[in-house]
Design an enzyme around this catalytic site. Structure first.
Site, PDB file in Angstrom:
ATOM      1  N   SER A  39     -10.955  -0.779   3.175  1.00 53.46           N
ATOM      2  CA  SER A  39     -10.174  -1.014   4.405  1.00 53.46           C
ATOM      3  C   SER A  39      -9.643   0.321   4.910  1.00 53.46           C
ATOM      4  O   SER A  39      -8.948   1.019   4.175  1.00 53.46           O
ATOM      5  CB  SER A  39      -8.984  -1.930   4.106  1.00 53.46           C
ATOM      6  OG  SER A  39      -9.467  -3.151   3.633  1.00 53.46           O
ATOM      7  N   ARG A  88       0.825  -1.222   0.000  1.00 53.80           N
ATOM      8  CA  ARG A  88       0.000   0.000   0.000  1.00 53.80           C
ATOM      9  C   ARG A  88       0.857   1.271   0.000  1.00 53.80           C
ATOM     10  O   ARG A  88       0.535   2.273   0.648  1.00 53.80           O
ATOM     11  CB  ARG A  88      -0.930   0.029   1.228  1.00 53.80           C
ATOM     12  CG  ARG A  88      -1.922  -1.099   1.299  1.00 53.80           C
ATOM     13  CD  ARG A  88      -2.976  -1.022   0.202  1.00 53.80           C
ATOM     14  NE  ARG A  88      -3.968  -2.050   0.384  1.00 53.80           N
ATOM     15  CZ  ARG A  88      -3.865  -3.304  -0.087  1.00 53.80           C
ATOM     16  NH1 ARG A  88      -2.799  -3.662  -0.806  1.00 53.80           N
ATOM     17  NH2 ARG A  88      -4.809  -4.185   0.124  1.00 53.80           N
ATOM     18  N   GLU A 106      -5.249   3.949   6.052  1.00 53.64           N
ATOM     19  CA  GLU A 106      -4.925   3.690   4.640  1.00 53.64           C
ATOM     20  C   GLU A 106      -5.293   4.862   3.710  1.00 53.64           C
ATOM     21  O   GLU A 106      -4.465   5.295   2.914  1.00 53.64           O
ATOM     22  CB  GLU A 106      -5.606   2.397   4.179  1.00 53.64           C
ATOM     23  CG  GLU A 106      -5.170   1.984   2.796  1.00 53.64           C
ATOM     24  CD  GLU A 106      -5.855   0.713   2.306  1.00 53.64           C
ATOM     25  OE1 GLU A 106      -5.695  -0.337   2.941  1.00 53.64           O
ATOM     26  OE2 GLU A 106      -6.555   0.791   1.283  1.00 53.64           O
TER      27      GLU A 106
END
Ligand code: FAD
Length: 382
Positions: free
Chosen positions: A254, A180, A362
């Site tokens: 998420s 990520r 995130e």
């Protein structure tokens, strides 16, 4: 010629999947390269007028580039120009006996691109079906799902360097992809606009079926006759069974990254929680707050930590963690970004108290700072 329309004081509520109602001072939907150049020219003009008037070099008209708005938390009104990239175009740039090199405009929808490739019989991308958002945003956090990350199928990225106005090319290695993460969140943050992504797809199957939920769902299938439609549809079904559609329940997928921790940290948590879900990590992926360098590292399942800590399905002041997936923060009543951040702080503090580690957020959080200086905020870690 481009006929770009720039609107004044527009709500971004329908342009972010958390449905947060902030205003942007200026707003433009951009559908081709000429319009993008016009938008950049507008920002330049605004900033040069401002600095003439105020004799200040501070940028009063910052630029916010959005694709699908599915990985942002817009906390405060934006004082500059928000551009929603809607550029279109998919072409084959090159091909060999084994591979197709597919050039895709940044404004194309990611999921539609996946299904286009699946229909054409090009492999490697099928596990990434149904991830919301645009193609241009996919390299920003090296999107990943069901055992595959973008880095595995990305040849290169083309972008406008905002300082020089030139088009630049970044090969896969130049993008510094990690879990990520990429150079677009680091050294090139807010310095480029990605205009085109070139994918390297295989003409023969390159299955990645080890992800437990996918493996289970496909256990009755014979690998010799498996099709990429079957894999993509299986991924779509699993995702639909667990993840809320942002159109029905606003969310950003998420909300927290899986923390990557040292072996010592993992063993400490395991002593108290023997069932903690974790996977050894071979790569040099790092989580800034929790890693001790040069040790074996473990990726902890943030969803498990949240679930065990009682956050799954928990509501506080109209904001909730999803009842089928503890990692997904939902905003059903379209609360403000400030209310959402207060909820997130609660979660992060609670997880730190229980397990001694900090969860990293995130999506990118955009806040204004007190002196009216532009967002974008630098840190997405609270
Ligand atoms: P936006 O939210 O519009 O932008 C995100 C960031 O990228 C912003 O900082 C923006 O300024 C920047 N940006 C966008 N486009 C450009 C560009 N062309 N050039 C430069 N900067 C740009 N992610 C995963 O990795 N895996 C998943 O499985 C996954 N599942 C999700 C499920 C749901 C239900 C939702 C809502 C989100 C999920 N996400 C997932 C997160 C999200 O879909 C991805 O991060 C996606 O790539 C974001 O695309 P976007 O166009 O919406 O980006």
């Amino acid at each position: 010629m481009s006929d770009l329309t720039i609107q004044h004081n527009v709500s971004l509520q329908t342009y972010n999947t958390l449905a947060i109602d902030v205003q942007t001072r200026w707003f433009a939907l951009v559908s081709n390269d000429a319009e993008l150049q016009n938008a950049l020219q507008f920002v330049k003009q605004q900033n040069s007028q401002q600095s003439l008037q105020t004799k200040s070099s501070q940028k009063k008209c910052p630029l916010l580039v959005l694709g699908g708005g599915s990985n942002v938390v817009l906390v405060d009104d934006f004082p500059g120009l928000t551009v929603v990239l809607q550029t279109q175009g998919i072409t084959i740039e090159n091909e060999t006996d084994e591979q197709i090199f597919l050039s895709v405009a940044a404004g194309e929808n990611w999921h539609d691109t996946v299904m286009y490739c699946v229909d054409k019989g090009w492999y490697g991308i099928e596990n990434l079906a149904l991830i919301p958002g645009s193609v241009g945003a996919a390299p920003i956090q090296n999107i990943g799902a069901y055992g595959v990350e973008l880095t595995q199928i990305l040849s290169y990225v083309e972008a406008i360097d905002l300082a020089s106005g030139e088009l630049i090319r970044l090969n896969n290695a130049d993008c510094h992809f990690a879990y990520r993460d990429s150079i677009f969140k680091g050294a090139l943050k807010d310095k480029v606009i990605i205009t085109r992504v070139v994918l390297a797809l295989s003409k023969t199957p390159v299955w990645s079926l080890n992800y437990p939920a996918l493996q289970d769902a496909l256990s009755d299938h014979d690998i010799a006759t498996l099709s990429s439609h079957t894999v993509a549809n299986t991924v779509i079904n699993i995702r639909n069974s667990k993840l809320p559609n942002p159109v029905d329940i606003p969310n950003a997928g998420s909300f927290f990254k899986n923390p990557i921790v040292s072996q010592q940290c993992y063993e400490r948590i395991q002593q108290t929680y023997p069932n903690v879900v974790a996977f050894p990590v071979a790569s040099a992926s790092s989580n800034k707050q929790n890693v001790v360098q040069n040790n074996t590292q473990y990726k902890l399942a943030a969803g498990w930590l949240l679930d065990q800590a009682g956050w799954k399905g928990k509501w506080v002041n109209d904001i909730a963690m999803h009842d089928k997936q503890a990692l997904v923060l939902t905003n059903p009543n379209k609360c403000s970004g400030r209310e959402l951040l207060a909820f997130v702080e609660n979660v992060v503090e609670d997880i730190h108290t229980k397990y001694g580690i900090y969860l990293e957020v995130e999506p990118r959080i955009y806040t204004a700072v007190s002196d009216g200086q532009p967002i974008p905020s630098i840190s997405s870690t609270l």
